[in-house]
Structures are given as C-alpha cells and as structure tokens.
Scaffold this motif. Structure first.
Motif, PDB file in Angstrom:
ATOM      1  N   SER A  73       0.833  -1.201   0.000  1.00 51.16           N
ATOM      2  CA  SER A  73       0.000   0.000   0.000  1.00 51.16           C
ATOM      3  C   SER A  73       0.867   1.249   0.000  1.00 51.16           C
ATOM      4  O   SER A  73       2.042   1.221   0.352  1.00 51.16           O
ATOM      5  CB  SER A  73      -0.931   0.005   1.212  1.00 51.16           C
ATOM      6  OG  SER A  73      -1.767   1.139   1.194  1.00 51.16           O
ATOM      7  N   THR A  74       0.251   2.361  -0.427  1.00 51.56           N
ATOM      8  CA  THR A  74       0.887   3.673  -0.430  1.00 51.56           C
ATOM      9  C   THR A  74      -0.089   4.672   0.171  1.00 51.56           C
ATOM     10  O   THR A  74      -1.282   4.370   0.311  1.00 51.56           O
ATOM     11  CB  THR A  74       1.250   4.103  -1.866  1.00 51.56           C
ATOM     12  OG1 THR A  74       0.046   4.250  -2.625  1.00 51.56           O
ATOM     13  CG2 THR A  74       2.154   3.072  -2.531  1.00 51.56           C
ATOM     14  N   PRO A  75       0.393   5.860   0.551  1.00 55.04           N
ATOM     15  CA  PRO A  75      -0.547   6.866   1.059  1.00 55.04           C
ATOM     16  C   PRO A  75      -1.701   7.137   0.108  1.00 55.04           C
ATOM     17  O   PRO A  75      -2.835   7.320   0.546  1.00 55.04           O
ATOM     18  CB  PRO A  75       0.347   8.101   1.245  1.00 55.04           C
ATOM     19  CG  PRO A  75       1.707   7.540   1.523  1.00 55.04           C
ATOM     20  CD  PRO A  75       1.799   6.310   0.679  1.00 55.04           C
ATOM     21  N   ARG A  76      -1.431   7.157  -1.203  1.00 54.95           N
ATOM     22  CA  ARG A  76      -2.505   7.427  -2.163  1.00 54.95           C
ATOM     23  C   ARG A  76      -3.560   6.336  -2.151  1.00 54.95           C
ATOM     24  O   ARG A  76      -4.758   6.620  -2.160  1.00 54.95           O
ATOM     25  CB  ARG A  76      -1.927   7.566  -3.569  1.00 54.95           C
ATOM     26  CG  ARG A  76      -2.957   7.847  -4.640  1.00 54.95           C
ATOM     27  CD  ARG A  76      -2.316   8.096  -5.986  1.00 54.95           C
ATOM     28  NE  ARG A  76      -1.479   9.284  -5.972  1.00 54.95           N
ATOM     29  CZ  ARG A  76      -0.817   9.738  -7.030  1.00 54.95           C
ATOM     30  NH1 ARG A  76      -0.866   9.081  -8.185  1.00 54.95           N
ATOM     31  NH2 ARG A  76      -0.081  10.836  -6.933  1.00 54.95           N
ATOM     32  N   THR A  77      -3.136   5.069  -2.107  1.00 52.51           N
ATOM     33  CA  THR A  77      -4.111   3.979  -2.086  1.00 52.51           C
ATOM     34  C   THR A  77      -4.890   3.948  -0.776  1.00 52.51           C
ATOM     35  O   THR A  77      -6.068   3.608  -0.759  1.00 52.51           O
ATOM     36  CB  THR A  77      -3.407   2.629  -2.305  1.00 52.51           C
ATOM     37  OG1 THR A  77      -2.402   2.441  -1.285  1.00 52.51           O
ATOM     38  CG2 THR A  77      -2.751   2.587  -3.667  1.00 52.51           C
ATOM     39  N   GLU A  78      -4.233   4.311   0.325  1.00 54.09           N
ATOM     40  CA  GLU A  78      -4.927   4.341   1.608  1.00 54.09           C
ATOM     41  C   GLU A  78      -5.967   5.457   1.641  1.00 54.09           C
ATOM     42  O   GLU A  78      -7.063   5.295   2.182  1.00 54.09           O
ATOM     43  CB  GLU A  78      -3.930   4.513   2.746  1.00 54.09           C
ATOM     44  CG  GLU A  78      -3.080   3.289   3.010  1.00 54.09           C
ATOM     45  CD  GLU A  78      -3.909   2.071   3.362  1.00 54.09           C
ATOM     46  OE1 GLU A  78      -4.767   2.174   4.268  1.00 54.09           O
ATOM     47  OE2 GLU A  78      -3.719   1.028   2.716  1.00 54.09           O
ATOM     48  N   ILE A  79      -5.638   6.611   1.059  1.00 53.92           N
ATOM     49  CA  ILE A  79      -6.616   7.700   0.974  1.00 53.92           C
ATOM     50  C   ILE A  79      -7.798   7.275   0.123  1.00 53.92           C
ATOM     51  O   ILE A  79      -8.966   7.526   0.468  1.00 53.92           O
ATOM     52  CB  ILE A  79      -5.943   8.965   0.400  1.00 53.92           C
ATOM     53  CG1 ILE A  79      -4.940   9.526   1.407  1.00 53.92           C
ATOM     54  CG2 ILE A  79      -6.987  10.021   0.053  1.00 53.92           C
ATOM     55  CD1 ILE A  79      -4.108  10.676   0.872  1.00 53.92           C
ATOM     56  N   ALA A  80      -7.514   6.613  -1.001  1.00 53.85           N
ATOM     57  CA  ALA A  80      -8.601   6.136  -1.863  1.00 53.85           C
ATOM     58  C   ALA A  80      -9.469   5.115  -1.138  1.00 53.85           C
ATOM     59  O   ALA A  80     -10.703   5.104  -1.294  1.00 53.85           O
ATOM     60  CB  ALA A  80      -8.021   5.524  -3.144  1.00 53.85           C
ATOM     61  N   THR A  81      -8.852   4.272  -0.308  1.00 49.14           N
ATOM     62  CA  THR A  81      -9.622   3.296   0.458  1.00 49.14           C
ATOM     63  C   THR A  81     -10.522   3.985   1.469  1.00 49.14           C
ATOM     64  O   THR A  81     -11.684   3.606   1.655  1.00 49.14           O
ATOM     65  CB  THR A  81      -8.671   2.328   1.177  1.00 49.14           C
ATOM     66  OG1 THR A  81      -7.868   1.653   0.217  1.00 49.14           O
ATOM     67  CG2 THR A  81      -9.458   1.300   1.989  1.00 49.14           C
TER      68      THR A  81
ATOM     69  N   PHE B 208      -3.764   7.894   7.068  1.00 51.58           N
ATOM     70  CA  PHE B 208      -4.263   8.311   5.756  1.00 51.58           C
ATOM     71  C   PHE B 208      -5.696   7.843   5.541  1.00 51.58           C
ATOM     72  O   PHE B 208      -6.558   8.605   5.103  1.00 51.58           O
ATOM     73  CB  PHE B 208      -3.354   7.767   4.653  1.00 51.58           C
ATOM     74  CG  PHE B 208      -1.943   8.250   4.736  1.00 51.58           C
ATOM     75  CD1 PHE B 208      -1.610   9.549   4.404  1.00 51.58           C
ATOM     76  CD2 PHE B 208      -0.936   7.405   5.169  1.00 51.58           C
ATOM     77  CE1 PHE B 208      -0.311  10.005   4.488  1.00 51.58           C
ATOM     78  CE2 PHE B 208       0.374   7.843   5.252  1.00 51.58           C
ATOM     79  CZ  PHE B 208       0.692   9.150   4.917  1.00 51.58           C
ATOM     80  N   ARG B 209      -5.952   6.600   5.842  1.00 56.00           N
ATOM     81  CA  ARG B 209      -7.290   6.041   5.624  1.00 56.00           C
ATOM     82  C   ARG B 209      -8.319   6.695   6.538  1.00 56.00           C
ATOM     83  O   ARG B 209      -9.424   7.033   6.108  1.00 56.00           O
ATOM     84  CB  ARG B 209      -7.254   4.529   5.863  1.00 56.00           C
ATOM     85  CG  ARG B 209      -8.575   3.835   5.587  1.00 56.00           C
ATOM     86  CD  ARG B 209      -8.483   2.329   5.823  1.00 56.00           C
ATOM     87  NE  ARG B 209      -7.518   1.700   4.939  1.00 56.00           N
ATOM     88  CZ  ARG B 209      -7.407   0.377   4.788  1.00 56.00           C
ATOM     89  NH1 ARG B 209      -8.189  -0.438   5.485  1.00 56.00           N
ATOM     90  NH2 ARG B 209      -6.505  -0.133   3.967  1.00 56.00           N
TER      91      ARG B 209
ATOM     92  N   ALA C 199      -8.959  10.444   5.573  1.00 54.75           N
ATOM     93  CA  ALA C 199      -9.696  10.508   4.311  1.00 54.75           C
ATOM     94  C   ALA C 199     -11.167  10.170   4.528  1.00 54.75           C
ATOM     95  O   ALA C 199     -12.059  10.796   3.935  1.00 54.75           O
ATOM     96  CB  ALA C 199      -9.075   9.553   3.291  1.00 54.75           C
TER      97      ALA C 199
END
Length: 263
Positions: A35-43, A159-160, A163
């Motif tokens: 995972s990355t910060p971007r994918t965690e935000i999207a999640t 992040f998740r 978001a």
C-alpha cells in the motif's frame, strides 16, 4: 592477522542488534507492504460511500430546513463547518428560531453529544500523531465515522482514517449547500425534515447488527431507552445512555465469567 580480523567480523555480525529505544520508533504506524498513502486515501474515501449516501441527502434536508425557518443561508455551511454534528445542528436550528437562552443551548449540546465520550474509548485516534491532524480527527468523530471504523477494527492508519472523516465532512457541508439552493426554488414549506436524522441512525444500527452477536446489544439499547423514558422522560437520552453503558459493562463481565468457567 587476517584470520583474526575475519573472526572478529564474523562475531560482530552474529551479535544481536539491540532494539531501538521507544523514543526512536517511527512516529506513525507503518503502512501495509502493498500500500501507499494514495491507495490508503482512496480506500478511506471508498469506505465512506455507504454512510455518505445517507449523509448527503440528510445534509440537503438540513439546508432546506435552515431556509424554511427564515435563517440566513450561510447558517447551513457555517454550522456544518464550525460544529459538524448533524443531530445538534438540526436541534440548533429550532432553538435559534425561538430565541433559546445560551445556557439551555449549551446544556442541550452537552446532553446530545455526551455519547462521543464513549466513542473515544475504541476509536482508532491513536494512529494519528500530528497535533493538527489529531485535533481534526477528534473534531470529526461523528456517528458515521465511529460505525465504519468499529466494523473493521485494526485496519486503520492515519491516511485512511483522515480521508474517511474528511469525506464525511464534505458530504455534510455539500449537502447543506445543495439544500439551500433547492429551498430557494421551492414554492412552499416541507414538513417533517427534522426527523430525517432518525432514518440515518436506524440504517447505521441495522448495519451494525448484521451478525447475531450484536443483537443482544441492540436489545439492551432498547431496554435502556425504554426504562429512561419511563423514569425521566425529560432526560431520556442522557439517562438512557448511562443505563446502556452500565448494561454493556454488565454483559462484558458476564461474558468474561463464562469464558473463565469454560477455560
């Protein structure tokens, strides 16, 4: 001499590396390996959709209610940004219209939002370490955020979580603005908007009680509120919450006693 150096190097490599002191640990929990910060935000945004589908139309109802009571249009986004508490905001509209004293408004807000004290016991606020981000996460600890995080404990990072909460905030503020715009075109008054919040709470309750393990908690909540409504109708919400917490603690102790007997 070369043999001695080689032996010393081998011994040094075999020695265990001391663990870093607690103060040197990373400031934030590590993300999953894939995972990355971007994918965690999207999640986090994706996990907000289900409850957000109920929050946005509720925000629309709030915006329409503000306009129908004769308050300025900016009250809807102003309260949603500064306060961000759906049930309290709906109550405040009625209290503001009739000119309720500030002391009564303060006491009402305390009673309605007192449940958030118990949310903090199991809400994953610990994953957010930055002071400003932590303050916002605490400020945005609403019923929907607690329900979503409680449904999947142990999976949250900063992040998740942020978001998710920011998405809920945008749904509510955006819904209120849309409601203000809609109300400006309505020819007449719509009755019953103040009860729209009940529908969302019922949806969250049913979602949390999908498994049979949660049905006893639902029954205890109903028993607590029914008892409080009979004993103290004027303070049924506050007293019912206290009784419900006492019943939950009793249920927890009973479960622990049974586990010890069967151990």
């Amino acid at each position: 001499m070369t043999d001695l150096r080689s032996a010393a190097a081998t011994d040094a490599a075999a020695m265990p590396v001391p663990a870093p002191p607690v103060g040197d640990l990373p400031a934030h929990p590590a993300l999953p390996a894939d995972s990355t910060p971007r994918t965690e935000i999207a999640t986090g945004v994706r996990l907000s959709f289900a409850a957000g589908l109920g929050m946005f139309p509720l925000g629309v109802a709030f915006g329409v209610l503000v306009m129908q009571t004769g308050l300025p249009w900016w009250v809807a986004p102003g309260l949603s940004i500064a306060l961000f508490a759906g049930s309290v905001e709906l109550l405040l509209v009625g209290l503001m219209v009739v000119g309720t004293p500030l002391a009564t408004i303060a006491l009402t807000i305390l009673l309605v939002n007192f449940r958030h004290v118990f949310y903090a016991f199991s809400f994953p606020l610990r994953v957010v370490r930055h002071p400003l981000a932590r303050f916002y996460s605490l400020y945005a600890l609403i019923d929907e955020a607690y329900a979503v995080t409680a449904a999947s404990p142990g999976t949250w990072n900063r992040f998740r979580l942020l978001a998710l909460q920011a998405s809920f905030h945008s749904y509510w503020v955006g819904g209120g603005i849309v409601g203000v715009a809609i109300a400006s075109f309505l020819p007449g008054r719509i009755e019953g908007l103040e009860y729209a919040l009940c529908a969302l709470f019922i949806t969250l309750t049913l979602d949390a009680c999908r498994s049979r393990r949660q049905i006893p908690s639902l029954l205890l909540a109903g028993l607590a509120y029914a008892s409080a409504a009979v004993v103290a109708p004027g303070s049924a919400l506050f007293l019912g919450l206290l009784v419900f917490v006492a019943l939950l603690l009793g249920r927890y102790q009973l479960q622990r006693h049974r586990e010890r007997r069967h151990a």
